[in-house]
Design a protein around this motif. Sequence first.
Motif, PDB file in Angstrom:
ATOM      1  N   ASP A 224       0.312  17.045  -0.157  1.00 17.26           N
ATOM      2  CA  ASP A 224       0.983  16.827   1.129  1.00 17.26           C
ATOM      3  C   ASP A 224       0.019  16.242   2.163  1.00 17.26           C
TER       4      ASP A 224
ATOM      5  N   ALA B 157      -0.694  12.618   1.378  1.00 22.24           N
ATOM      6  CA  ALA B 157       0.464  11.750   1.635  1.00 22.24           C
ATOM      7  C   ALA B 157       0.527  11.302   3.082  1.00 22.24           C
TER       8      ALA B 157
ATOM      9  N   SER C   1       6.071   6.610   5.806  1.00 25.18           N
ATOM     10  CA  SER C   1       7.373   6.686   5.148  1.00 25.18           C
ATOM     11  C   SER C   1       8.040   5.312   5.146  1.00 25.18           C
TER      12      SER C   1
ATOM     13  N   THR D  93       5.295   4.755  -2.846  1.00 27.67           N
ATOM     14  CA  THR D  93       4.949   6.111  -2.395  1.00 27.67           C
ATOM     15  C   THR D  93       5.684   6.457  -1.110  1.00 27.67           C
TER      16      THR D  93
ATOM     17  N   LYS E 161       8.236   9.522  -0.559  1.00 29.08           N
ATOM     18  CA  LYS E 161       7.956  10.494   0.504  1.00 29.08           C
ATOM     19  C   LYS E 161       9.164  10.653   1.421  1.00 29.08           C
TER      20      LYS E 161
ATOM     21  N   LEU F 295       6.520  13.877  -5.037  1.00 35.83           N
ATOM     22  CA  LEU F 295       5.192  13.258  -5.096  1.00 35.83           C
ATOM     23  C   LEU F 295       4.367  13.851  -6.223  1.00 35.83           C
TER      24      LEU F 295
END
Length: 823
Positions: free
Chosen positions: A12, A15, A20, A208, A212, A229
């Motif tokens: 997390d 990320a 996003s 990604t 997400k 993820l």
Amino acid sequence: MSTDAAIQESIDAAADAVGSVWPLHSFVTANPLSGFEDRPFHEAVADAERVLGGDGYPSTDAFRRAWEAGRIDTDELRRRLAAHGYDSDPEASLEALAADETVGDDPAADGFAADATPTDRVDAVLTKWLSAFLDQGQAKWPLPNREAGFYEAFRTVARHDDEIPDPDAVADLPDDPVEAIRDRLADHPIGRWRDVFEHHLGALPGWTGLIKQRAADGGAWQSAHPITLSGYLAARLTLAEGFGAPLVPPEAAADGDAVDEDSAGDGDVATDDAVPLPEVWLSAWEATYRGDLVDAVADAGASDARTDDGDRPDAQLVFCIDTRSEIIRRHVEAAGDYETHGYAGFFGVPMRHDGHDTDVAVDACPPIVDPQHRIADRPTGDDDAEEAYDRWTGALGAGKRAIQRLRANAATAFSFVESAGAGYGAALAARTLLPGRVHDLLDATSERIPEPHEFCEPSVDYNPDSVHELREGLTVEEKVDYAAAAFDLMGWERFARVVAFVGHASSTANNPFDASLDCGACAGNPGGPNARVLAAICNDDEVREKLRERGIDVPEDTVFVAGEHDTTTDEVALYDGDVPESHRDDVEQLRSDLDVARAGAAAERAGDLGVDGDAGVREIERRAADWAETRPEWGLAGNAGFVIGPRSLTEGIDLDGRSFLHSYDWTTDPDGEALEAIFTGPLVVTQWINAQYYFATVDNAAYGSGSKVTQNPVGNVGVYQGNGGDLMTGLPLQSLLAADDDPYHQPLRLSTVVHAPVEVVTDVLADCEDVTGLLDNGWLSLTVVDPEQDHRAFRYEGDFEWAQISERPDPSPEPPAPTVADD
């Protein structure tokens, strides 16, 4: 904390380095470096360059063009260069920038070379699997086992993929993806795992970012076909192991070694505070633009007597704060005795909208806001209109489905082409050669076929029996809250006979980025439905009675209507089906004047698009219908400013469609509650929009999507450049450049100007930690024009400190109308 929990926490955290990404059908403009906003801007872009490979500042050529065009004031530039220890000669400074400028890898390169590295091969296989799994209805043959989730589908189906070197290793993966990650990184210190995750998540930031967003949103597609993820990383690490690609990033990055500022900052580093040279040039460019904007607002504020003659305007129109609204508002005000106001385009109602004949409901509110209500279009009982509409759309749908079946069926594809080819050819020729005539035909058809708003009304009343993930409608208290919030934020104390809430949308043909031209405050959806909801709320007698109890007295003869502004053609459609006969003439006069305003705005837009302004409405209608038109409108390109204050500060000023405008009256907001709501909502959203345009301009390969001409849509979720690779994340070149060597959008960070006492703004900032962080870290700027200090301007310096930047001259009895339009 358990090992599995530590792994998930590291994933997390890693990320955060990837912004996003929303599907194209609900394209949301967002800061691609949102995960880096907790650090100073120049440090953030250096860190992002390490992880994502993108440049964070305009090129030397861009700075030179701006300086030579007079957009960067030379004295301002010299002062800033000297203050940071650089040579104050602009030419010498540009030479230093050019010498230090490097050209990075192009992440938008299509496909993979024959001599691709093992990591390239990992990316190639993964993008194939991700595009198949994340498809939203485009694929005719869906990937098997999708309902079990990405990781499980990968485990069970990948054994049949002959591009994977060791399919048995994939089939033997454990049931839990976290366990698979732990197995592959067993030989590496767990303290380094976050760097490993950041490296692999940043390898394909487009895919990604979509994973997400989809996991965080938890919408219908995620529920039906879940992906995480951790599941993605387990698959990626397994493929990396199989292809012999490195599992960990290069040692310097894995160790967290400090990135050398000289190489990461795109310019020489000064000896005093390590502010890179491009940052100095950029800040001078922004200060030049901001100075003109602040002067215009301050001069207007000083000359504004702020008296109310008691006369009501013929109508009040509330547009979105969108920069495109600034143009139409000027022309509406010139067309008659009209007041215009700015308010966030979702009109303060966080709702999920279920259209009359739509397959799925859409969230019609900003991404930073969770929808609280489900609003559906409910038929009003006009059976003839509804039946006519349903017959028309049913026939269209049946025809499209039949064509799709024929095209996809191997047995009928060739005969279909033979029989339908002539008709298709004629349609193609008309679309290509006569787009204006096509627009006329479609327009004439739409006039004969009823629209849903003509026989449906929004379900604004609370319905406890409606069973959905969100409750349908609003309670009376919620209605009152939303209406009061709108009037409080805009500082309204009087109402015209007609008040129009005008959302906005766009009309384009064959444009995968059409959602980026719709309302950003409605998450890339049209704003008309939201406008209808607020109008219905404000027409409710019970709501008005409770508003009076709160001190908001809406006259008995005030009628609220909704509308929608087409930002491509500048047509404003009014939804006035339930307007009483007593107000029909008022609405018809407003409609007539809106046509006049449209003509003026269209001519201005045509000029901005580089075509003959005399062509006006006809030309922009042609562009909207032309499916070969890569630039039907400019969208929010050019955005650079945000003015929060009464319309009197900007009325009559040509802001060139570059400023967001939010209505606000400090005299009706003594505690700053309304201003705080604007700061934590609209200001944050506009900063996202501004950052998206900024980064897509300075490095379109990393943060944009390249040319529309070479894009290929994939899975109804995004676009490739060429035939594969990463999902592109931002705006195309045609949204930013007038030509290959002629930039239209000027990459400037947002300059916010607020008309309010400095003390009030300081108190508000103390309660807005996120906004204060953006200011302190240089992601946007804030200037206050203080009406209690002779409209002097004060610039926010950080840590709640202000610097006075202007003195008020002796007032002139007739000050000239200022302008901050670009040359």
